[in-house]
Scaffold this motif. Sequence first.
Motif, mmCIF file in Angstrom:
data_model
loop_
_atom_site.group_PDB
_atom_site.id
_atom_site.type_symbol
_atom_site.label_atom_id
_atom_site.label_comp_id
_atom_site.label_asym_id
_atom_site.label_seq_id
_atom_site.Cartn_x
_atom_site.Cartn_y
_atom_site.Cartn_z
ATOM 1 N N GLY A 1 0.669 -1.466 0.047
ATOM 2 C CA GLY A 1 -0.040 0.000 0.080
ATOM 3 C C GLY A 1 0.781 1.238 -0.246
ATOM 4 N N LYS B 1 -6.186 0.300 9.117
ATOM 5 C CA LYS B 1 -7.212 -0.310 10.133
ATOM 6 C C LYS B 1 -6.213 -0.190 11.416
ATOM 7 N N ALA C 1 -4.799 -2.975 -0.885
ATOM 8 C CA ALA C 1 -3.338 -3.691 -0.334
ATOM 9 C C ALA C 1 -3.551 -3.939 1.183
HETATM 10 P P1 ADP Z 1 1.336 -6.447 2.071
HETATM 11 O O1 ADP Z 1 2.447 -7.210 2.394
HETATM 12 O O2 ADP Z 1 0.698 -6.986 1.004
HETATM 13 O O3 ADP Z 1 1.639 -5.013 1.890
HETATM 14 P P2 ADP Z 1 0.713 -6.053 4.933
HETATM 15 O O4 ADP Z 1 0.287 -7.167 5.543
HETATM 16 O O5 ADP Z 1 1.931 -5.787 5.178
HETATM 17 O O6 ADP Z 1 0.305 -6.516 3.438
HETATM 18 O O7 ADP Z 1 -0.520 -4.769 4.836
HETATM 19 C C1 ADP Z 1 -1.692 -4.741 4.987
HETATM 20 C C2 ADP Z 1 -2.246 -3.756 5.752
HETATM 21 O O8 ADP Z 1 -3.718 -3.503 5.408
HETATM 22 C C3 ADP Z 1 -2.113 -3.994 7.274
HETATM 23 O O9 ADP Z 1 -1.534 -2.779 7.704
HETATM 24 C C4 ADP Z 1 -3.544 -3.941 7.728
HETATM 25 O O10 ADP Z 1 -3.815 -3.585 9.042
HETATM 26 C C5 ADP Z 1 -4.306 -3.110 6.644
HETATM 27 N N1 ADP Z 1 -5.750 -3.608 6.433
HETATM 28 C C6 ADP Z 1 -6.088 -4.801 6.539
HETATM 29 N N2 ADP Z 1 -7.589 -4.688 6.428
HETATM 30 C C7 ADP Z 1 -8.019 -3.256 6.385
HETATM 31 C C8 ADP Z 1 -8.937 -2.469 6.102
HETATM 32 N N3 ADP Z 1 -10.427 -3.373 6.265
HETATM 33 N N4 ADP Z 1 -9.145 -1.151 6.150
HETATM 34 C C9 ADP Z 1 -7.844 -0.641 6.346
HETATM 35 N N5 ADP Z 1 -6.643 -1.318 6.374
HETATM 36 C C10 ADP Z 1 -6.799 -2.715 6.496
#
Ligand code: ADP
Length: 486
Positions: A16, A35, A229
């Motif tokens: 993201g 989140k 993401a």
């Molecule tokens: P990637 O490695 O694919 O970037 P991560 O696990 O590092 O994935 O990051 C995913 C992020 O998305 C986390 O910080 C998580 O808290 C956030 N997240 C998950 N669900 C939601 C949501 N519904 N709204 C906002 N953020 C979210």
Amino acid sequence: AATEADVIVVGAGGAGMTAAIEAANAGKSVIVIEKAAMTGGNTTRSTGGMNAANTPEQDKNEFTEGAGVEKMLASAKESYPDLADLVATVEAQWEEYQANPTGYFDTEELFMLDTLVGGKNLNDHALVEVLANEAKNGIEWLKTVDADLSQVGSFGGASVKRIHKPVNDEGKTVAVGSYLVPKLTKAAEGKGIQFVMETAATELVVTDGKVTGVKAGETTYTGKAVVLATGGFAANTEMVLQYKPDYEGFVCTNAPGMTGDGIVMAQAIGADTVDMEQIQIHPTVSQETSALITEGLRGDGAILVNSEGKRFFDEVGTRDAVSAAEVAQPGGFAWLIVDNKMVEASSVIAGYIKQGLTVEGADVEALAAAMGVDGAALVETMDKWNACVEAGKDEEFGRTSFANKLDEGPYYAIKVAPGVHHTMGGLKINPNTEVLDASGNAIAGLYAAGEVTGGVHGANRLGGNAVADIIVFGRIAGQQAAAYAE
Ligand code: ADP
């Protein structure tokens, strides 16, 4: 605070934030909805590094592991006849290199082959090709956010040294996630990207067949394009068991927010998914703390022994294979063993010692006593292993990657067993990171990158490919969403 921007990114993990930075680089206004209270997600927990082929960083290594390349070619030939063209390409490259060795041997095609064989060829080939070709550019791009992954090492499933890791001022390896996340966060903030924290997106807004925003409870964030993401769903036990009932009772290495929200939200507007039942267990997880013990330790020379003090498998095999071998040992666990030389080269191990995850002994017998295994058996195993390292050959288990002997006390051991780690499946995307519907058409205005997507890793993700995934596809998602938002 604004609720309108050109691009709305959901999730402030590695994918993201990378997407947000690239959209901002393209001159777009960006809001990131997250989140959790902190940025980083699971990316923060990533300890290993980033795979990339054909980089200047690799050329700092002397080439020694031709055995890994030949083993890979042989196994690809035997198991995946439909990869014959790729195998032939790599074979020709390898022959050419042997005739005239310059620099370190690695190619984008070998990276592709390793990823496909590691993923049991279930992967989406077009996505893997992008990953393999773009990772080296990702390593360069990271320098623009002040991140330098300059140290190259071995990792499970890679036939050459390909994982790129950060080092600290003392030249010690540091964990990649906690290194990258503050740098990505700082770069994003420096570009005026607005973060909306402790806010969970709940629904995608669709207007005239196009995604035009995201709802988070009562608030709507409106944009011209949305990038999902949100990471994977390994922390959503119910969802994991729905696809993989055999994982009942396994610990999970993930941050608690990894509940598959992005997948569910996109499915609600007709998005397709792929490989949802491909859920990875990682072989070295501390069962008491659910902490993941990095695969880098094995890449750097650690071995695994069972409760009888005996080795039982090629420690740098793929995660699914090593996990299965471990489950088959008495008690279903193993000990990961390192020596003092390894501790001195890595701040990561020092962290494990500090967290109380290790037992130790001044010599091998003392270590065996601390582990509660037979001393004579462990001494024999260590002697045998050190002879393997010296010979560069492991007749018994076929390991082909060697580092230093394990011969300097004190010795340390960490008790490990498998834990649920990564969800390979997720939203179906094309190489432009557009989210596809069940007919294979792109859903207008919706992009996705990182663990929320499926297809890149097939049936098994290689260590070092998650960071490559988030950087490569995060960048593409940011660029594509920005172009769409023109
Ligand atoms: P990637 O490695 O694919 O970037 P991560 O696990 O590092 O994935 O990051 C995913 C992020 O998305 C986390 O910080 C998580 O808290 C956030 N997240 C998950 N669900 C939601 C949501 N519904 N709204 C906002 N953020 C979210």
